[in-house]
Scaffold this motif. Structure first.
Motif, mmCIF file in Angstrom:
data_model
loop_
_atom_site.group_PDB
_atom_site.id
_atom_site.type_symbol
_atom_site.label_atom_id
_atom_site.label_comp_id
_atom_site.label_asym_id
_atom_site.label_seq_id
_atom_site.Cartn_x
_atom_site.Cartn_y
_atom_site.Cartn_z
ATOM 1 N N VAL A 59 25.352 -5.068 13.089
ATOM 2 C CA VAL A 59 23.991 -4.694 13.470
ATOM 3 C C VAL A 59 23.990 -3.320 14.133
ATOM 4 O O VAL A 59 25.034 -2.807 14.543
ATOM 5 N N GLY A 60 22.795 -2.760 14.250
ATOM 6 C CA GLY A 60 22.588 -1.557 15.034
ATOM 7 C C GLY A 60 21.680 -1.870 16.208
ATOM 8 O O GLY A 60 20.825 -2.760 16.124
ATOM 9 N N HIS A 61 21.862 -1.154 17.297
ATOM 10 C CA HIS A 61 21.018 -1.325 18.475
ATOM 11 C C HIS A 61 19.550 -1.268 18.062
ATOM 12 O O HIS A 61 19.124 -0.357 17.365
ATOM 13 N N GLY A 62 18.788 -2.271 18.481
ATOM 14 C CA GLY A 62 17.369 -2.310 18.119
ATOM 15 C C GLY A 62 17.054 -3.267 17.000
ATOM 16 O O GLY A 62 15.916 -3.684 16.857
ATOM 17 N N GLY A 63 18.081 -3.619 16.172
ATOM 18 C CA GLY A 63 17.831 -4.649 15.177
ATOM 19 C C GLY A 63 18.292 -4.391 13.765
ATOM 20 O O GLY A 63 18.340 -5.315 12.957
ATOM 21 N N ALA A 64 18.617 -3.147 13.393
ATOM 22 C CA ALA A 64 19.079 -2.889 12.026
ATOM 23 C C ALA A 64 20.285 -3.767 11.716
ATOM 24 O O ALA A 64 21.067 -4.114 12.606
ATOM 25 N N VAL A 65 20.428 -4.132 10.441
ATOM 26 C CA VAL A 65 21.525 -5.036 10.081
ATOM 27 C C VAL A 65 21.952 -4.793 8.645
ATOM 28 O O VAL A 65 21.162 -4.346 7.809
#
Length: 375
Positions: free
Chosen positions: A328-334
């Motif tokens: 994932v990425g900080h904030g919600g990306a996946v």
């Protein structure tokens, strides 16, 4: 928007309609500002959706880009795995074989796979860092090489939130003479026709969406504070030319759901997609060699890390068991790569959730995707 309803763009196979409906609801409710979703299954793009705003009054277009934060780490994994395939890097070799200065302060036994799996003992810097210090990637890497590990390398994980890209970026440069961003572009992005950038040219700046900061900061323990708040990063910096042009391989890759899914699809497709081979099945299997399966010192969750990816973690990401790797990425990306179902799912957005990993809305998209897949 039409009559207050977000206009959905792109296409979606009928069986994935619930996923499209979920995105539409989230946009209508204001849980999303601008977002994109993509699913590639068995070589076919079955979902490619985008909607909302890139910034105030500016629509999210087909070619809108956004900072994908730590999803970028999975792109570095592609580069390192490809170098392992070509024999330019040995995943089981000491980092110091390629980067002799790294052996200082008791790090001669740190292996390449320790860095890939967040078990190097270097989740952050001892020195006080600024964002500008990060842009001088070679100096920042030299500082890491000169310091003592925060814990015994190989003994569990300490998530390399920011330092990951500096460690692997210097390692790649030492081994090949090329930067990770250059290799990512020539070996993956260009042949896959993926609009993804690590070290983005000025020509993309106008297409980059503005991030909306999360509503509150996550709670962090001592290790988390040391690793994640040095330096403190303002979301405002993420659209500056200096940030976009830097190669911060831990967290500043620019892309969207389509380009993330395209870049990662060779993993879920056995290394070959579109008639071209990118990775061998043998090196892909190495992703699933568990490097740590304990409570991560930085993130505070028990996360099984393989090489370059997390492995199935039901309490954080609702995937089935099996040959699945994700991050994932900080904030919600996946991005989720499912080798058993030959499927890659990606999501990228600009309205950030507070959670560092396992954001609720991200889990909902993953859960909906697997329901559509019948899993």
């Amino acid at each position: 928007m039409m009559n207050g309803t977000p206009m959905m763009n792109g296409h979606c196979a009928p069986r994935f309609a619930p996923l499209r409906d979920l995105l539409e609801r989230r946009l209508a409710d204001g849980d999303e500002r601008g977002a994109s979703l993509c699913v590639i299954q068995d070589g076919e793009t079955v979902v490619d959706l985008w909607a909302g705003e890139a910034s105030e009054g500016v629509p999210w277009e087909s070619d809108t880009l956004v900072n994908t934060f730590s999803v970028t780490k999975t792109m570095l994994a592609l580069v390192v795995l490809s170098l392992a395939d070509s024999g330019e890097l040995d995943l089981d070799a000491p980092v110091a074989r390629y980067w002799p200065e790294f052996a200082e302060k008791g790090k001669s036994g740190v292996l390449v796979r320790h860095v890939l799996g967040h078990t190097s003992g270097l989740p952050g810097w001892d020195a006080t860092m600024t964002v500008e210090d990060l842009y001088d990637t070679r100096r920042a890497a030299a500082l890491l090489a000169a310091q003592e590990p925060w814990f015994a390398p190989g003994d569990g994980s300490g998530y390399q939130a920011i330092s990951h890209g500096h460690l692997l970026g210097e390692l790649v440069l030492r081994a090949t003479g090329s930067t990770a961003g250059e290799l990512l572009r020539t070996r993956f992005a260009e042949p896959l026709e993926a609009d993804y950038w690590l070290g983005a040219p000025e020509s993309v700046d106008a297409r980059v969406a503005r991030l909306k900061s999360p509503p509150h900061a996550p709670e962090l323990g001592e290790f988390g504070q040391r690793a994640l708040l040095n330096p403190v990063l303002s979301m405002k910096v993420t659209t500056t030319r200096e940030f976009l042009g830097a190669e911060l391989g831990g967290f500043n890759g620019q892309g969207n759901a389509r380009s993330v899914a395209r870049m990662q699809s060779p993993i879920s497709h056995g290394g070959e997609i579109g008639g071209r081979r990118y990775l061998s099945p043998q090196v892909i299997e190495r992703i699933f060699e568990v490097q740590s399966d304990s409570r991560d010192r930085v993130l505070g969750h028990r996360i099984p890390f393989g090489m370059g990816y997390a492995l199935p973690t039901p309490n954080l990401m609702p995937t089935p068991s099996g040959r699945i790797c994700w991050w994932v990425g900080h904030g919600g990306a996946v991005v989720v790569n499912d080798l058993d179902r030959r499927t890659t799912l990606a999501y990228a957005m600009n309205k950030m959730a507070a959670e560092l990993v396992g954001a609720a809305k991200t889990r909902d998209y993953v859960r909906a995707t697997y329901e559509c897949l019948g899993s």
